[in-house]
Write a protein that holds these residues in place. Structure first.
Motif, PDB file in Angstrom:
ATOM      1  N   ILE A  23     -32.315   7.178  25.626  1.00 50.50           N
ATOM      2  CA  ILE A  23     -31.571   7.123  24.363  1.00 50.50           C
ATOM      3  C   ILE A  23     -30.196   7.780  24.535  1.00 50.50           C
ATOM      4  CG2 ILE A  23     -31.492   7.997  21.993  1.00 50.50           C
ATOM      5  CD1 ILE A  23     -34.608   7.643  22.003  1.00 50.50           C
ATOM      6  N   ALA A  24     -30.160   8.944  25.148  1.00 52.60           N
ATOM      7  CA  ALA A  24     -28.891   9.645  25.361  1.00 52.60           C
ATOM      8  C   ALA A  24     -27.942   8.792  26.192  1.00 52.60           C
ATOM      9  CB  ALA A  24     -29.141  10.992  26.032  1.00 52.60           C
ATOM     10  N   TYR A  25     -28.454   8.190  27.256  1.00 55.63           N
ATOM     11  CA  TYR A  25     -27.606   7.349  28.114  1.00 55.63           C
ATOM     12  C   TYR A  25     -27.140   6.105  27.369  1.00 55.63           C
ATOM     13  CZ  TYR A  25     -25.896   4.583  31.980  1.00 55.63           C
ATOM     14  OH  TYR A  25     -25.103   3.822  32.796  1.00 55.63           O
ATOM     15  N   LYS A  27     -26.610   5.749  24.220  1.00 58.36           N
ATOM     16  CA  LYS A  27     -25.547   6.158  23.295  1.00 58.36           C
ATOM     17  C   LYS A  27     -24.237   6.380  24.052  1.00 58.36           C
ATOM     18  CE  LYS A  27     -28.413   8.264  19.721  1.00 58.36           C
ATOM     19  NZ  LYS A  27     -28.812   9.525  19.064  1.00 58.36           N
ATOM     20  N   GLN A  28     -24.334   6.999  25.210  1.00 56.58           N
ATOM     21  CA  GLN A  28     -23.151   7.297  26.025  1.00 56.58           C
ATOM     22  C   GLN A  28     -22.420   6.025  26.427  1.00 56.58           C
ATOM     23  OE1 GLN A  28     -24.113   9.621  29.487  1.00 56.58           O
ATOM     24  NE2 GLN A  28     -22.125   9.308  30.414  1.00 56.58           N
ATOM     25  N   LYS A  30     -22.505   3.264  24.779  1.00 52.64           N
ATOM     26  CA  LYS A  30     -22.200   2.531  23.543  1.00 52.64           C
ATOM     27  C   LYS A  30     -23.114   1.336  23.269  1.00 52.64           C
ATOM     28  CE  LYS A  30     -18.288   4.906  22.862  1.00 52.64           C
ATOM     29  NZ  LYS A  30     -18.536   6.287  22.960  1.00 52.64           N
ATOM     30  N   THR A  32     -26.020  -0.476  21.151  1.00 53.01           N
ATOM     31  CA  THR A  32     -26.245  -0.406  19.707  1.00 53.01           C
ATOM     32  C   THR A  32     -27.719  -0.446  19.321  1.00 53.01           C
ATOM     33  OG1 THR A  32     -26.012  -2.803  19.495  1.00 53.01           O
ATOM     34  CG2 THR A  32     -24.023  -1.464  19.196  1.00 53.01           C
ATOM     35  N   LYS A  33     -28.585  -0.821  20.262  1.00 52.52           N
ATOM     36  CA  LYS A  33     -30.000  -0.939  19.926  1.00 52.52           C
ATOM     37  C   LYS A  33     -30.846  -0.872  21.194  1.00 52.52           C
ATOM     38  CE  LYS A  33     -31.366  -5.043  18.530  1.00 52.52           C
ATOM     39  NZ  LYS A  33     -31.735  -6.215  17.716  1.00 52.52           N
ATOM     40  N   LYS A  75     -32.028   1.593  16.287  1.00 53.03           N
ATOM     41  CA  LYS A  75     -30.597   1.335  16.143  1.00 53.03           C
ATOM     42  C   LYS A  75     -29.859   2.625  16.453  1.00 53.03           C
ATOM     43  CE  LYS A  75     -31.316  -2.454  13.073  1.00 53.03           C
ATOM     44  NZ  LYS A  75     -31.152  -3.061  11.788  1.00 53.03           N
ATOM     45  N   LEU A  76     -28.895   2.512  17.335  1.00 47.81           N
ATOM     46  CA  LEU A  76     -28.170   3.708  17.806  1.00 47.81           C
ATOM     47  C   LEU A  76     -26.884   3.929  17.038  1.00 47.81           C
ATOM     48  CD1 LEU A  76     -28.706   3.085  21.604  1.00 47.81           C
ATOM     49  CD2 LEU A  76     -29.967   4.631  20.135  1.00 47.81           C
TER      50      LEU A  76
END
Length: 76
Positions: A23-25, A27-28, A30, A32-33, A75-76
């Motif tokens: 999840i962290a990666y 988000k890094q 970008k 979106t899901k 969803k991120l």
């Protein structure tokens, strides 16, 4: 991404840690899901996804192994 552990390593939190890192990666970079499919019998993995705010969106029987599964989305 998928993961499996030898039974002696079940219940040690490794799956949860893997998902947190993913999840962290995501988000890094970008994304979106994220999507995760879990065999319904695998209650521990489903709980991990739910603790990480994945939401169940679809239930189905997998074509490859013929078992009931649930699709989860985050969803991120």
């Amino acid at each position: 991404m998928g993961y499996r552990f030898i039974r002696e390593y079940w219940g040690n939190g490794y799956g949860y840690e893997i998902c947190e890192g993913l999840i962290a990666y995501a988000k890094q970079i970008k994304m979106t899901k994220l999507i995760g499919n879990v065999i319904n019998e695998n209650i521990a993995s489903a709980k991990n996804l739910e603790k990480l705010n994945f939401k169940p969106v679809h239930q189905f029987v997998s074509k490859d192994i013929g078992l009931p599964e649930t699709k989860y989305e985050l969803k991120l």
